[in-house]
Structure formats: structure tokens, C-alpha cells
Design a protein around this motif. Structure first.
Motif, short mmCIF file in Angstrom:
data_model
loop_
_atom_site.label_atom_id
_atom_site.label_comp_id
_atom_site.label_asym_id
_atom_site.label_seq_id
_atom_site.Cartn_x
_atom_site.Cartn_y
_atom_site.Cartn_z
N GLU A 1 0.83 -1.20 0.00
CA GLU A 1 0.00 0.00 0.00
C GLU A 1 0.86 1.26 0.00
O GLU A 1 0.55 2.25 -0.67
CB GLU A 1 -0.94 0.00 1.21
N ILE A 2 1.97 1.21 0.75
CA ILE A 2 2.90 2.33 0.78
C ILE A 2 3.56 2.50 -0.59
O ILE A 2 3.73 3.62 -1.09
CB ILE A 2 3.96 2.11 1.88
N ILE A 3 3.95 1.38 -1.19
CA ILE A 3 4.60 1.43 -2.51
C ILE A 3 3.68 2.07 -3.54
O ILE A 3 4.09 2.95 -4.31
CB ILE A 3 5.04 0.02 -2.94
N LYS A 4 2.44 1.64 -3.56
CA LYS A 4 1.50 2.19 -4.55
C LYS A 4 1.23 3.67 -4.28
O LYS A 4 1.22 4.49 -5.21
CB LYS A 4 0.19 1.38 -4.51
N GLN A 5 1.02 4.01 -3.02
CA GLN A 5 0.73 5.40 -2.66
C GLN A 5 1.86 6.33 -3.10
O GLN A 5 1.62 7.35 -3.78
CB GLN A 5 0.53 5.52 -1.15
N TYR A 6 3.07 5.98 -2.74
CA TYR A 6 4.20 6.85 -3.05
C TYR A 6 4.55 6.83 -4.54
O TYR A 6 5.01 7.84 -5.10
CB TYR A 6 5.43 6.46 -2.22
N PHE B 1 10.39 14.71 -6.14
CA PHE B 1 10.43 13.32 -6.61
C PHE B 1 11.45 12.52 -5.81
O PHE B 1 11.15 11.42 -5.31
CB PHE B 1 10.79 13.29 -8.10
N GLU B 2 12.64 13.05 -5.66
CA GLU B 2 13.69 12.34 -4.94
C GLU B 2 13.38 12.21 -3.46
O GLU B 2 13.67 11.18 -2.84
CB GLU B 2 15.03 13.05 -5.16
N SER B 3 12.78 13.24 -2.90
CA SER B 3 12.40 13.20 -1.49
C SER B 3 11.35 12.12 -1.24
O SER B 3 11.44 11.36 -0.27
CB SER B 3 11.87 14.57 -1.05
N LEU B 4 10.36 12.04 -2.13
CA LEU B 4 9.31 11.01 -2.00
C LEU B 4 9.91 9.61 -2.19
O LEU B 4 9.54 8.68 -1.47
CB LEU B 4 8.22 11.25 -3.05
N LEU C 1 9.75 6.75 0.60
CA LEU C 1 9.17 5.45 0.27
C LEU C 1 10.10 4.32 0.72
O LEU C 1 9.66 3.37 1.38
CB LEU C 1 8.92 5.35 -1.24
N ILE C 2 11.37 4.43 0.37
CA ILE C 2 12.32 3.38 0.72
C ILE C 2 12.43 3.25 2.24
O ILE C 2 12.41 2.14 2.79
CB ILE C 2 13.70 3.69 0.10
N GLU C 3 12.50 4.39 2.93
CA GLU C 3 12.63 4.36 4.39
C GLU C 3 11.38 3.76 5.05
O GLU C 3 11.49 2.90 5.93
CB GLU C 3 12.87 5.78 4.91
N LYS C 4 10.21 4.18 4.61
CA LYS C 4 8.97 3.67 5.22
C LYS C 4 8.77 2.19 4.92
O LYS C 4 8.36 1.42 5.78
CB LYS C 4 7.77 4.49 4.73
N ALA C 5 9.04 1.81 3.67
CA ALA C 5 8.87 0.40 3.29
C ALA C 5 9.80 -0.49 4.10
O ALA C 5 9.39 -1.54 4.61
CB ALA C 5 9.12 0.23 1.80
N TYR D 1 9.86 -4.44 4.45
CA TYR D 1 10.04 -4.69 3.02
C TYR D 1 11.16 -5.69 2.75
O TYR D 1 10.99 -6.62 1.94
CB TYR D 1 10.33 -3.37 2.29
N GLU D 2 12.30 -5.51 3.40
CA GLU D 2 13.46 -6.34 3.10
C GLU D 2 13.20 -7.81 3.45
O GLU D 2 13.70 -8.71 2.77
CB GLU D 2 14.69 -5.81 3.84
N LYS D 3 12.41 -8.04 4.47
CA LYS D 3 12.08 -9.41 4.85
C LYS D 3 11.21 -10.08 3.79
O LYS D 3 11.40 -11.25 3.46
CB LYS D 3 11.37 -9.42 6.21
#
Length: 583
Positions: A522-527, A540-543, A547-551, A556-558
């Protein structure tokens, strides 16, 4: 020994032992083996069809609905998650209630195993002896049900082609398709790579800012209906370079590379940047965030969109006989560095399956319907949106005096004239409104029909190719070295990468991984959507960084670790099936 014979012998043994009624969960075996289906059914029924691929909700209408009703006295009530908000909410709700549907179309592997374990699909072993059409693909049925204690599901897209051969036919599933007539106007400019599409599309838009209906023209028009683990339209350009998705990973068809979609250098991030840059140039339809696929299709029909990721979108919507005769339409433009992903013919069937729900009141009739889908008549009538068969003989096509299949005048109007109204005796209404809502082929349309000697896909017929030679295709062929089809051009120029058809199914997520995935996607799609419509490069770069930090914070990595392992297992299966069929 063939599965069908095994099933018959096993059922006889169970009957003799008096234990037939106690077969595995979800079974409905008390009546014993069925050797032949009835010729007709007196009582009309309506069955619920839970269909994870359908893009229509409600009772099947039109000619396909009438065909099914005439043969089986049965109506199909389509239950479509894609229409009911997308995602797994509807699926989970119905599973929790213990009744997913009477006929179920779902993914094999993960979901099918869960449904079998939960007793939501039934063992159809007692019907299989009567399923003579499905039994023609007995090896695929056996492979699908291997390791299970019965016949719980039936494969889709079955074929006798080698798994290393493209399954799509004249066009791949994916590709950079644009308005060829506008491309010609520009002098056929070279497009070295994906990003070089943007100035070409910008020049097209500048020359043709509005369509014939007065509405604005855009290079890209996006939609959210099919978003799953990610923004679906951001995955599509990755296929131009040989990648397809598996969870949060992108896997190259030949197993040479695997990417995390959130890697800043991934093909997914590349696509988001492409759309961001396109939006800065005014090339992205501002209604992309709110429209659905049907609205998008109408825009293609009206000439309001310049780029299509799939031939079965741009070409089917806009390449009418009238438009092509005038030299107008969508054709693939060559990216110099493309290596387009192609699905190899699935030796043991596709990723989706047909199954009978455990609470179906008339499972025998549903089994007969499934079996009919594998018959010649059923395979012609039922197809997927991505590659269609010719439709019913006598309506859209017939055998001509020379003994060859040929579109009828009505079929020509349907497939090349922008649509047609069906005669009342065939069900009436618009032909397109009556197309099978199942959206899943039982038999691959490029499989040769033994009765005609030609594939069921009419685009392969010599009569069709002769009848459809036109200004558009002639110009495209001349510019593309004389190629008569997109696939021919790609193969001749070593620009197609075939993923061998291994019928691999992703195993079920463990509960923890499933929970994490549902949060992260859901985070991936939203961002992703926010990045496309960011106001400037800094945002764009900030988002992207957010996204990477929140995911990662949500696990996400798991989940990615699981997806990467599945991607490697998928490649192992592809290598194995290639070796198996090479012997």
C-alpha cells in the motif's frame, strides 16, 4: 498411465471399499464416477463465478451468456475483485465466510493450496472420467494436481507448443506501441532507449494536441485498477528489457538478473522517473489517478492517447479497418536497446486455474461447463483479453469454399470495424459486451485447431492477413525490414527474451510475510503515484527516499528476501522444463 485412467481405477477401488463418501476435504464424491455428462439440463441455475481476472461484475450478458445458457441451462454471475475495489479484500471476506464461489478462477500454488486446505474447493475426481475434452491435456491436469489427493483444479492456456517458444503469436504481450502514423509524420526518428520516447511523444502531441472528439491528447494515460504489489503501469516498461514481476522483485526472463523494485537503479524506479519527466512535459493525462481501465480504453478508441504498453490495448481499441486503411493506428516502434519479455508456452498450463467450489449445488454441471471450455467450440468462444480466439463459428467466422477459416462479414465488422450489434438469435447487444467475462483462455489461442489446420487466433489465418493488408501495416512492414508481424521482427533482430513456460506457481506466503506484504504494498502504490505527479525533481527524490525508508521500516526487506528466493526457484523451474522438453 494417464491421470484420467488412474482416476477411474481409483474411484472403482474406493467404491468397492465403501469409502467413496469420505474422500478428502471439499469433495463431493458420493454419487461415484461419472462416465458421461447429460445432453441437457432441465432446471435452470445461476452459479457464482469468483474470478480474480474478471473486469466485469454481474450476470454474463450477450452472446457468450446465451451460448452457455443454451448448452447448460446455466447463468454465470461474475464476482470480480478487480471491479469491487481491487486487492484481496473480497477474496478474504468470502473465504472467511466459507464460500468463495461455485466456479472459481484463481492463482494456482499459493491460493489454490490454501483453498484446498480450507475445504473451499472440491475434488472433481468423480467427474474427470467424463471430461473428454480436458483429458486431451491430461499431462497438464496431472502436473497441476501432482501431490494432491484428487483432481482439484484444471489448467488454463494449455498448449502442445515447446516451452521455449513464445506463447503470444504475432504480437508479444508487451511492447512500445505508439501511433505509427504520427511517428511516420516525424520521419521515423531513431529511439535509442526508453527515455528517448519522450521527445518523440512530445513532438506528436505538439502536432496533434486534440483528438477528433475535441478532447486533449496525452502521451501516457494511466489507471489504478490493476495495481497489486506495485503500480502496474510502472512495471510495464521493465518488460521492454526482459523483466517481469514476482512479488517485490523483478526477474529477467533468462535468470541473468534480479532486482528489488525499490532499488534506486531498478527498472521500476526508472519507469517512475520516466512518467515524472513525462508529466513535467505535459504528457501524462491528469485524469490518470481517478479513471478505470474502461475509461482508458475509450480514450484509446477516441485517439486521445499516444502510447500503449500492450498491443491488445492500443491496437484493439484504435486499429479499426477504417483507421488502418487511412494509414492510422498503433504499431510497435523499435527501441534500439529493447529485449522484450515473452511468455513461453506453458507446458503444463498457465498461472491461473479453474476449480469447483465445495458448496456448489450442481458440481456435475459446472464440471461439464469446464470440460466444454477445452472443446473446440468452447476454446473458440472463450478467451482472455490479452489474446483472443475467433469467437463462435457461424457468427464471427466460418469455413469458406476453399476450406479455409475466414471471418464473416459480421466478424470483420467486430474485429476491424470498431464493433457490431449481435443478431437476436445469438443474444443481441453489442458484441464486445457479450465477450466472455471469464477473461481466461482454457486453450492457448495459437494452438492449432485440428479441424481447420490453423490456430484459433484469426490473426494467423491467410484469409485474414490477405484481407487486412492496408496502408498502416504495409508502411510498418516496409520500415521494419519486411517483417509481417511484430514477433517476426523481434525474433529476426534478437530483441525478444522468452521465459520458458515452466508453469511455476509462487508458494503461499507465511502469515507474517503476508501481513508485512499487505502493509508494504500500500505504501509502494501510494508513493509511486505521488512520485509521478511530484511538482519538481527535488520532491520526486524526497518522495523516493521516504518510500524506501517507510517500506523498510514496515518489513520490506524481509518480504523481498522471500520474493528473491521465489524468483530463483522460478528460474530453476524454467531451466528444468527447458531441459526436459529438449530431450
Amino acid at each position: 498411465m494417464k491421470l484420467r485412467k488412474k482416476v477411474s481405477l481409483a474411484l472403482v477401488a474406493l467404491l468397492a471399499a465403501g469409502s467413496l463418501a469420505s474422500c478428502s476435504a471439499g469433495g463431493n464424491q458420493s454419487q461415484g464416477p461419472i462416465e458421461e455428462f447429460p445432453e441437457k439440463w432441465d432446471e435452470q441455475i445461476t452459479i457464482d463465478v469468483f474470478d480474480g481476472l474478471a473486469n466485469y461484475m454481474g450476470v454474463q450478458q450477450g452472446w457468450f451468456g446465451k451460448l452457455v445458457e443454451d448448452k447448460f441451462n446455466m447463468k454465470l454471475n461474475i464476482i470480480a475483485p478487480n471491479v469491487a475495489g481491487g486487492g484481496d479484500t473480497l477474496y478474504n471476506t468470502r473465504v472467511s465466510a466459507g464460500d468463495l464461489g461455485d466456479l472459481i478462477i484463481t492463482d494456482k500454488g499459493q491460493k489454490l493450496d490454501d483453498l484446498i486446505e480450507g475445504g473451499l474447493v472440491q475434488d472433481s475426481s468423480n467427474f474427470y472420467p467424463a471430461m473428454e475434452n480436458a483429458a486431451r491435456f491430461d499431462a497438464a491436469v496431472e502436473h497441476l494436481n501432482d501431490g494432491k489427493d484428487g483432481v482439484y483444479a484444471f489448467p488454463s492456456s494449455v498448449s502442445s507448443l515447446l516451452p521455449t517458444e513464445p506463447s503470444e503469436g504475432l504480437n508479444p504481450t508487451f511492447g512500445p506501441y505508439t501511433r505509427w502514423d504520427y511517428y511516420k509524420e516525424l520521419g521515423y526518428p531513431a529511439i535509442d532507449t526508453l527515455e528517448d520516447l519522450l521527445p518523440v511523444l512530445a513532438d506528436m502531441q505538439a502536432a496533434h494536441p486534440t483528438a477528433d472528439n475535441g478532447q486533449p491528447v496525452y502521451g501516457f494515460s494511466l489507471f489504478k485498477d490493476w495495481d497489486g504489489n506495485m503500480m502496474v503501469t510502472a512495471k510495464q516498461p521493465a518488460t521492454f528489457y526482459g523483466y517481469d514481476e514476482i512479488g517485490f522483485a523483478l526477474a529477467k526472463a533468462d535468470g541473468s538478473d534480479y532486482q528489488s523494485i525499490l532499488d534506486p537503479d531498478s527498472q521500476y524506479m526508472r519507469s517512475l522517473k520516466l512518467y515524472f519527466d513525462a508529466n513535467q512535459l505535459g504528457l501524462v493525462d491528469p485524469e490518470s489517478t481517478t479513471q478505470n481501465y474502461d475509461t482508458l480504453f475509450s480514450k484509446f478508441q477516441n485517439g486521445q492517447v499516444l502510447f500503449s504498453w500492450w498491443p491488445w490495448l492500443g491496437q484493439s481499441a484504435y486499429n479499426t479497418e477504417e483507421n488502418m486503411a487511412a494509414g492510422k493506428g498503433f504499431e510497435m516502434v523499435p527501441l534500439a536497446d529493447q529485449e522484450i519479455f515473452s511468455y513461453g508456452a506453458e507446458a503444463y498450463g498457465g498461472k491461473q486455474v479453474f476449480a469447483i467450489g465445495s458448496k456448489a449445488e450442481d458440481p456435475e454441471r459446472i464440471a461439464a461447463f469446464i470440460d466444454w471450455l477445452y472443446s473446440s467450440e468452447g476454446a473458440y468462444a472463450n478467451s482472455a483479453q490479452t489474446g483472443g480466439s475467433a469467437g463462435p463459428q457461424g457468427l464471427t467466422w466460418d469455413i469458406n469454399d476453399a476450406g479455409e477459416p475466414e471471418l464473416t462479414e459480421f466478424g470483420t465488422e467486430v474485429f476491424l470495424g470498431g464493433g457490431a450489434t449481435v443478431p437476436e438469435e445469438w443474444g443481441g447487444g453489442k458484441y464486445a459486451d457479450g465477450v466472455s467475462a471469464l477473461n481466461l483462455s482454457s486453450v492457448l489461442p495459437i494452438e492449432v485447431d485440428e479441424e481447420t489446420g490453423y490456430p484459433r487466433s484469426y490473426t494467423f489465418w491467410p484469409t485474414y492477413q490477405a484481407a487486412t493488408a492496408n496502408a498502416l501495416t504495409d508502411d510498418w512492414s516496409a520500415k521494419m525490414g519486411g517483417a509481417t508481424s511484430t514477433m517476426e521482427f523481434l525474433q529476426a533482430n534478437d530483441q525478444v527474451l522468452v521465459a520458458p513456460g515452466a508453469s511455476f506457481a509462487v508458494p503461499a506466503d507465511e502469515s507474517e510475510i503476508e501481513t508485512l506484504r499487505n502493509q508494504v504494498k500500500e505504501i509502494i502504490k501510494q508513493y509511486s503515484w505521488q512520485m509521478v505527479f511530484a511538482s519538481n525533481p527535488a520532491q520526486f527524490e524526497s518522495l523516493r527516499d521516504e518510500l524506501i525508508e517507510k517500506a523498510n521500516g514496515l518489513g520490506y526487506e524481509k518480504v523481498l528476501e522471500v520474493d528473491m528466493a521465489n524468483a530463483e526457484s522460478q528460474n530453476d523451474a524454467r531451466l528444468a522444463v527447458t531441459k526436459e522438453f529438449a530431450n
